[in-house]
Design an enzyme around this catalytic site. Structure first.
Site, PDB file in Angstrom:
ATOM      1  N   ASN A 188       7.184   6.222  -1.496  1.00  0.00           N
ATOM      2  CA  ASN A 188       6.749   6.114  -0.148  1.00  0.00           C
ATOM      3  C   ASN A 188       5.400   5.893  -0.043  1.00  0.00           C
ATOM      4  O   ASN A 188       4.764   5.489  -0.921  1.00  0.00           O
ATOM      5  CB  ASN A 188       7.053   7.682   0.406  1.00  0.00           C
ATOM      6  CG  ASN A 188       6.415   8.746  -0.276  1.00  0.00           C
ATOM      7  OD1 ASN A 188       5.342   8.739  -0.414  1.00  0.00           O
ATOM      8  ND2 ASN A 188       7.226   9.558  -1.039  1.00  0.00           N
ATOM      9  N   ARG A 189       4.805   5.939   1.247  1.00  0.00           N
ATOM     10  CA  ARG A 189       3.461   5.317   1.269  1.00  0.00           C
ATOM     11  C   ARG A 189       2.347   6.555   1.248  1.00  0.00           C
ATOM     12  O   ARG A 189       1.354   5.989   1.296  1.00  0.00           O
ATOM     13  CB  ARG A 189       3.691   4.641   2.794  1.00  0.00           C
ATOM     14  CG  ARG A 189       4.256   3.563   2.762  1.00  0.00           C
ATOM     15  CD  ARG A 189       4.339   3.000   4.475  1.00  0.00           C
ATOM     16  NE  ARG A 189       3.012   2.924   4.900  1.00  0.00           N
ATOM     17  CZ  ARG A 189       2.931   2.623   6.128  1.00  0.00           C
ATOM     18  NH1 ARG A 189       3.693   2.786   7.014  1.00  0.00           N
ATOM     19  NH2 ARG A 189       1.508   2.723   6.541  1.00  0.00           N
TER      20      ARG A 189
END
Ligand code: CTP
Length: 409
Positions: A218-219
């Site tokens: 994920n970011r």
């Protein structure tokens, strides 16, 4: 105002004597003086005679707002060394040369700086900087050992790396100004509410392998968690940072445990969480992982137009930690939501046994992943939510720790 440079504890309102000795690294001390000043400290710069050959007094005046002090025999200031030493909350010597270290170790009071040292009860941070041969010399080592016997002294560095022109590299290089500023912050924050407590922070996203070259992730950059770890260390805590892959610089003084997957993070956290006073779950843990990561790279020619990856749920690290935490400890969670922020955050607060939860909205301007600012609402069980404006992540970390400290007390 530059993000991360606003007046904040532990520096704000405190008085620091910054001693600068004669070494090449003295040019970096101007940055130290500037950053301490921007963070709200009053900085009295004391230059040795030799320091003036490397850096002009005017440079320090430009960044601190008042001229540096040099002369112990200045007329009209007979007790300057005593007043500087008495009023200082911390004395920092950067760069600390071999000559200075030898004089300080023998208790000499041969110039204004060494005289201030003999006249102060404040903690002393020294940042040695010299040629690696001088640093390795038995006399220098012996002098440092004498200083380190005194509990008020903390040494920061030297680092390994390139030394002055014409020399090679080795231990002797002064650590960077940001590290010195943090070491001073720690000395200032040592008596604070988190002093002696153990804090565990999880940070960054986890990576769940699909095959040897691909992962699900994920970011999350880790910036919020790293800011929390740094802020807790500055307040005197012993901090362990359990982090997924991140490029954020490791905060000085923090014990680092690097992990990659949610399962590794879970093991690392559960092993330690029983001994901590505060657990902060800032990591963006992947909720699912591929059931069986492939041992060979998935080939497009073989997989064809569609690929199905069988996923299985990861453990909930925060929820599993709650049962292991000792009485009186504080657990902090995060909730990143796209809608129904407060309702969902409250639900997580209860479901995962947090004492407080930090809620933020995904995709909001100035908040969330990969940026230096965040806008959060802090929800403490049974209290009104505290909505904060967009702030630098370090400032957000300070707000969160203020609430943690209230709970610990
Ligand atoms: N968390 C955790 N372990 C997980 C998932 C989340 O420890 N496997 C922690 C996070 O670090 C955070 C909090 O739980 O402090 C909430 O994370 P979030 O991803 O928002 O919640 P989820 O439990 O994943 O719920 P949902 O997917 O429904 O939003």
């Amino acid at each position: 105002m530059t993000p991360g440079r606003e007046p904040l504890p532990p520096w704000a309102g405190r008085r620091v004597v910054l001693g600068v000795c004669g070494g090449i690294a003295a040019y970096k001390s101007v940055q130290v003086a500037r950053d301490l000043t921007l963070r709200g400290a009053t900085v009295d710069v004391v230059l040795t005679d030799a320091a003036r050959r490397f850096v002009a007094p005017m440079s320090f005046e430009g960044v601190t707002g008042h001229g540096p002090l040099i002369d112990i025999f200045a007329v009209g200031d007979a007790a300057l060394h005593v007043s500087l030493g008495r009023e200082a909350d911390c004395v920092c010597v950067a760069p600390a040369t071999a000559d200075f270290i030898a004089r300080a170790a023998s208790g000499r009071a041969s110039d204004l700086l060494t005289t201030v040292l003999v006249a102060t009860d404040a903690p002393v941070v020294i940042a040695p900087a010299m040629n690696d041969r001088m640093f390795a010399h038995p006399r220098t080592r012996a002098s440092l050992a004498v200083l380190e016997e005194d509990l008020r002294y903390r040494r920061v560095g030297p680092a390994e790396g390139r030394l002055a022109a014409g020399e090679g590299s080795g231990p002797g290089r002064m650590v960077e100004p940001a590290t010195i500023v943090d070491a001073v912050g720690r000395a200032l924050g040592d008596g604070g509410p988190l002093a002696g407590s153990r804090v565990l922070v999880t940070a960054a996203g986890t990576r769940e392998p699909v095959d040897p070259v691909r992962y699900l992730g994920n970011r999350s950059s880790g910036k919020m968690g790293y800011a929390l770890a740094r802020a807790a260390w500055l307040r005197g805590a012993e901090v362990t940072l359990v982090s997924g892959p991140s490029t954020v610089p490791v905060p000085y003084g923090v014990e680092m445990v690097r992990v990659e997957t949610a399962l590794e993070m879970c093991d690392a956290v559960l092993e330690r969480v029983g001994g901590v006073d505060v657990a902060v779950h800032a990591a963006a843990v992947a909720d699912y992982r591929p059931r069986v990561p492939r041992t060979e790279k998935v080939k497009r020619g073989v997989a064809g137009d569609a690929l199905t990856v069988d996923l299985v749920a990861n453990p909930d690290i925060a929820a599993a930690s709650a049962a292991r935490m000792k009485a009186g400890s504080v657990a902090v969670g995060f909730a990143l939501e796209t809608s129904e922020l407060l309702t969902r955050a409250r639900r997580k607060l209860d479901a995962k046994g947090f004492d407080l939860i930090v809620a933020n909205r995904a995709g909001e301007k100035g908040a969330g992943f990969e940026i230096d600012t965040n806008r959060v609402t802090i929800i403490v069980r049974g209290e009104q939510p505290r909505e904060l404006p967009v702030m630098d992540k370090f400032a957000v970390a300070c707000e969160i720790l203020d609430v943690v400290e209230e709970r610990l007390a």
